[in-house]
Design an enzyme around this catalytic site. Structure first.
Site, PDB file in Angstrom:
ATOM      1  CE  LYS A 183      32.141  45.879  47.911  1.00  0.00           C
ATOM      2  NZ  LYS A 183      33.022  46.784  47.132  1.00  0.00           N
ATOM      3  CD  GLU A 258      38.549  31.322  41.838  1.00  0.00           C
ATOM      4  OE1 GLU A 258      39.773  31.117  41.783  1.00  0.00           O
ATOM      5  OE2 GLU A 258      37.703  30.450  41.565  1.00  0.00           O
ATOM      6  CB  CYS A 292      43.869  36.986  38.585  1.00  0.00           C
ATOM      7  SG  CYS A 292      42.718  36.119  37.514  1.00  0.00           S
ATOM      8  CD  GLU A 390      48.202  40.031  41.922  1.00  0.00           C
ATOM      9  OE1 GLU A 390      47.719  40.369  43.021  1.00  0.00           O
ATOM     10  OE2 GLU A 390      47.574  39.335  41.098  1.00  0.00           O
TER      11      GLU A 390
END
Ligand code: NAD
Length: 497
Positions: A183, A258, A292, A390
């Protein structure tokens, strides 16, 4: 409709289930836009539970009845090598589509396409070299590990470097003999649609690879809650990771997560300052800052702080922002107007929290499209939101420190723990610092250059479990212990006469 559209696109992005491209059961679609014009250029099938059910049924059948899980590792390896060859031979086309769909600079998208091929090649090699443990108890027992694929793996991926991150999951899941339902992220479904053709050409049996497009709360959620999907490998935001963790709990699924990051780059006064500046510029502005492992907090020892900030700000001001298709572009357009608005709002917050020394909003000459000037804030305090949260864009916070102890406390002072980059020429300090910092991965005097055999993953809110090399093989397999008695049966006799 967008005017930049590359030639040769399909009329619509469809699911790929049991070897066929297909629309959603209910016919639903969503618009996909390109981040330079922010206009829809294509419709994609919006998958829901019914489509996930079909894909899982196909994958389950390919697992229980198909040849794939039972093939010799060498036979699967050959298919994976062919996938790598095909990806390599199409790298320019892949980069073109990825750059168009995601706004990544074309030169960096090309690097990511080649990395995707390398992921397949790496796991193709690893699976034939795989050995399993045997334990001997002299004269009594031999015990061995019978490693088995688990079943249908659900793979859920984000929009930053989408094709490469998909390869990261697809390669080990397939190498180990599982079948998959992917997905991909709804912002960037274009490159994922190329996998179907690549796998068909490479000779992957029908039903082994299935793809369902759609939104996280529909297609993603249905995959996570499907009882016939024992494994979920997820890459995305930490908040989404917690939700998936909770949704998978009733089914006791295997999870690999992750998640997000706010990684520190720590620059000591004895470091090679030129190298540290070049690396920390690349570390947060490459891939548009949508990375990331971006080093989005730079901690600098006071003795070189002023010089560092001045040189860093000047260099950030020279980073080339431009059309993602231009090979000279270093920072392209952010993926989506919603994400652009989020990054811009952090820049406004930053103006109240730190000293703006470069960038600070939309770059000159780019009145439209999701462009952001590489932005640098200095003197940022650790309780600032731009230090803690973030941002996932080309924005960096710089903070001074006076001692190693303070640097460590600052480095560890966020909920995240994905990566850390340490710049010093003091050998002892480099290692003691690296071993104390709360990060899944540390680079000493280096940018993020990965050896695919090493563990990849974060601690704290940055992830759960480590993939990379043999750890990925472990995640996608069961290690069944088989115990063989060599001597006489050794039983305490119950009910003896
Ligand atoms: P996201 O969490 O919004 O979405 C990721 C994927 O999850 C998408 O496919 C989305 O459709 C799906 N999803 C959303 N809600 C879901 C739900 N309830 N159930 C199932 N699936 C759902 O993340 P994003 O914005 O696409 O990606 C950016 C994030 O990914 C950043 O936080 C970044 O740090 C992180 N990331 C981490 C790594 C890593 O290796 N640690 C790598 C790349 C990106």
């Amino acid at each position: 409709m967008s005017t930049n559209v590359p030639d040769g696109l399909p009329d619509r992005i469809r699911h790929y289930i049991d070897g066929e491209f297909t629309d959603s059961a209910d016919g639903a679609t969503f618009g996909v836009l390109d981040p330079v014009t922010n206009e829809d250029y294509l419709l994609a099938a919006a998958g829901k539970k019914a489509d996930i059910d079909r894909a899982v049924t196909a994958a389950r059948r390919a697992f229980t009845e198909g040849p794939w899980p039972k093939l010799l590792p060498r036979e699967r390896s050959r298919v994976l090598h062919r996938v790598a060859d095909l990806v390599e031979s199409r790298d320019a086309r892949l980069a073109e589509l990825e750059s168009f769909d995601s706004g990544l600079p074309i030169s960096q998208a090309l690097g990511q396409a080649r990395r995707a091929a390398e992921n397949f090649r790496f796991f193709a090699d690893l699976i034939v070299a795989q050995a399993d443990d045997v334990y001997k108890v002299p004269g009594r027992q031999v015990n061995y590990v019978n490693r088995k694929p688990i079943g249908v793996a659900g793979l859920i991926t984000p929009w930053n470097t989408p094709f490469m991150l998909e390869s990261w999951k697809l390669a080990p899941a397939l190498a180990t003999g599982n079948t998959v339902v992917l997905k991909p992220a709804e912002f960037t479904p274009l490159s994922a649609s190329l996998w179907a053709g690549i796998f068909e050409e490479a000779g992957l049996p029908q039903g082994v690879f299935n793809l369902v497009n759609g939104f996280g709360e529909d297609a993603g959620d249905a995959l996570v809650k499907h009882p016939d999907v024992p494994l979920i490998s997820f890459t995305g935001e930490s908040a989404t990771g917690s939700l998936i963790f909770a949704n998978a709990a009733p089914f006791l699924k295997g999870l690999s997560m992750e998640l997000g990051g706010k990684s520190p780059a720590i620059v000591f006064a004895d470091a090679d300052l030129e190298a540290a500046i070049n690396a920390t510029i690349f570390g947060v502005f490459s891939l548009n800052g949508e990375r990331c492992t971006a080093g989005s907090r730079i901690l600098v020892e006071r003795a070189v702080y002023d010089e560092f900030v001045e040189r860093y700000a000047a260099q950030a001001g020279r980073v080339v922002v431009g059309d993602p298709r231009d090979p000279k572009t270093e920072v392209g357009a952010l993926v989506h107007p919603e994400h652009h608005a989020k990054v811009m709002s952090y820049i406004e917050v930053g103006k109240t929290e730190g000293r703006l020394v470069a960038g600070g909003g939309r770059p000159e000459g780019f009145p439209t499209g999701n462009y952001v000037a590489p932005t640098v804030f200095a003197d940022v305090k650790p309780d600032a939101r731009i230090f803690q949260e973030e941002i996932f864009g080309p924005v960096v916070a710089i903070t001074p420190f006076d001692s190693e102890q303070e640097a460590l406390a600052l480095a560890n002072n966020t909920k995240y723990g994905l990566a850390a980059y340490v710049w010093t020429n003091d050998l002892k300090r480099a290692h003691t610092f690296a071993q104390s910092v709360e990060a899944g991965m540390v680079w000493l005097n280096s940018n993020n250059v990965r050896d695919l055999r090493t563990p990849f993953g974060g601690v704290k809110a940055s992830g759960l479990g480590h993939e990379g090399g043999y750890r990925s093989i472990d995640f996608y397999t069961d290690q069944q212990a088989v115990h063989i008695n060599l001597g006489e049966a050794h039983n305490p006799i119950f009910g003896a006469r």
